[in-house]
Write a protein that holds these residues in place. Structure first.
Motif, PDB file in Angstrom:
ATOM      1  N   MET A 220       6.264  -3.159  -3.678  1.00  0.00           N
ATOM      2  CA  MET A 220       6.052  -1.749  -3.442  1.00  0.00           C
ATOM      3  C   MET A 220       4.657  -1.332  -3.909  1.00  0.00           C
ATOM      4  O   MET A 220       4.002  -0.539  -3.252  1.00  0.00           O
ATOM      5  N   LYS A 221       4.226  -1.885  -5.067  1.00  0.00           N
ATOM      6  CA  LYS A 221       2.905  -1.567  -5.594  1.00  0.00           C
ATOM      7  C   LYS A 221       1.814  -2.058  -4.657  1.00  0.00           C
ATOM      8  O   LYS A 221       0.810  -1.381  -4.445  1.00  0.00           O
ATOM      9  N   ALA A 222       2.009  -3.236  -4.088  1.00  0.00           N
ATOM     10  CA  ALA A 222       1.030  -3.796  -3.151  1.00  0.00           C
ATOM     11  C   ALA A 222       0.941  -2.929  -1.895  1.00  0.00           C
ATOM     12  O   ALA A 222      -0.143  -2.758  -1.330  1.00  0.00           O
ATOM     13  N   PHE A 223       2.061  -2.389  -1.459  1.00  0.00           N
ATOM     14  CA  PHE A 223       2.060  -1.520  -0.280  1.00  0.00           C
ATOM     15  C   PHE A 223       1.220  -0.274  -0.530  1.00  0.00           C
ATOM     16  O   PHE A 223       0.408   0.119   0.304  1.00  0.00           O
ATOM     17  N   PHE A 224       1.405   0.366  -1.682  1.00  0.00           N
ATOM     18  CA  PHE A 224       0.642   1.571  -1.993  1.00  0.00           C
ATOM     19  C   PHE A 224      -0.840   1.258  -2.197  1.00  0.00           C
ATOM     20  O   PHE A 224      -1.705   2.045  -1.833  1.00  0.00           O
ATOM     21  N   LYS A 225      -1.121   0.094  -2.766  1.00  0.00           N
ATOM     22  CA  LYS A 225      -2.514  -0.320  -2.935  1.00  0.00           C
ATOM     23  C   LYS A 225      -3.169  -0.498  -1.563  1.00  0.00           C
ATOM     24  O   LYS A 225      -4.285  -0.039  -1.330  1.00  0.00           O
ATOM     25  N   ALA A 226      -2.462  -1.149  -0.642  1.00  0.00           N
ATOM     26  CA  ALA A 226      -2.986  -1.332   0.711  1.00  0.00           C
ATOM     27  C   ALA A 226      -3.097   0.009   1.432  1.00  0.00           C
ATOM     28  O   ALA A 226      -4.036   0.225   2.202  1.00  0.00           O
ATOM     29  N   LEU A 227      -2.164   0.902   1.176  1.00  0.00           N
ATOM     30  CA  LEU A 227      -2.173   2.218   1.813  1.00  0.00           C
ATOM     31  C   LEU A 227      -3.414   3.013   1.423  1.00  0.00           C
ATOM     32  O   LEU A 227      -3.919   3.807   2.205  1.00  0.00           O
ATOM     33  N   VAL A 228      -3.943   2.776   0.240  1.00  0.00           N
ATOM     34  CA  VAL A 228      -5.150   3.466  -0.214  1.00  0.00           C
ATOM     35  C   VAL A 228      -6.403   2.667   0.142  1.00  0.00           C
ATOM     36  O   VAL A 228      -7.384   3.229   0.637  1.00  0.00           O
ATOM     37  N   LEU A 229      -6.393   1.359  -0.086  1.00  0.00           N
ATOM     38  CA  LEU A 229      -7.600   0.549   0.075  1.00  0.00           C
ATOM     39  C   LEU A 229      -8.001   0.312   1.530  1.00  0.00           C
ATOM     40  O   LEU A 229      -9.188   0.238   1.831  1.00  0.00           O
ATOM     41  N   VAL A 230      -7.043   0.195   2.425  1.00  0.00           N
ATOM     42  CA  VAL A 230      -7.385  -0.051   3.835  1.00  0.00           C
ATOM     43  C   VAL A 230      -8.157   1.131   4.427  1.00  0.00           C
ATOM     44  O   VAL A 230      -9.207   0.923   5.038  1.00  0.00           O
TER      45      VAL A 230
END
Length: 111
Positions: A1-11
């Motif tokens: 879940m943390k990786a998803f939110f990180k990707a949601l911001v970084l992409v």
């Protein structure tokens, strides 16, 4: 879940940086000579995006360093507290080891 939110911001941030870089490829003259505007002694022709991204990176580094310096007293207090806690923990363990197991129920019933 943390990786998803990180990707949601970084992409999206990476996409914005790439689009900004492609749109601002024109070279600009960066001069470090404040006296001569026409023929500076030290000047570089760099893409505009490189100048702006380098300025942002330098600002982040300076801000991080200033924050690190400002938090030095908190890091020192944490080190002192950690040493004291370790010392007290070791003292409690040595006191527990010194008391025989048969005396422990009598000690806890008085408290």
């Amino acid at each position: 879940m943390k990786a998803f939110f990180k990707a949601l911001v970084l992409v999206p941030v990476a996409l914005i940086v790439v689009l900004f870089s492609v749109a601002n490829r024109a070279p600009v003259r960066v001069s470090l000579d404040p006296i001569s505007r026409d023929a500076p002694a030290l000047a570089l022709d760099l893409p505009l995006f490189a100048v702006i991204l380098a300025a942002i990176a330098v600002g982040i580094l300076i801000g991080g360093f200033a924050s690190w310096l400002a938090q030095g007293k908190h890091r020192k207090a944490a080190r002192v507290n950690r040493r004291e806690a370790d010392k007290l923990r070791n003292e409690a363990q040595s006191l527990r080891a010194a008391v025989p197991d048969s005396a422990l129920p009598a000690l806890t019933s008085r408290v």
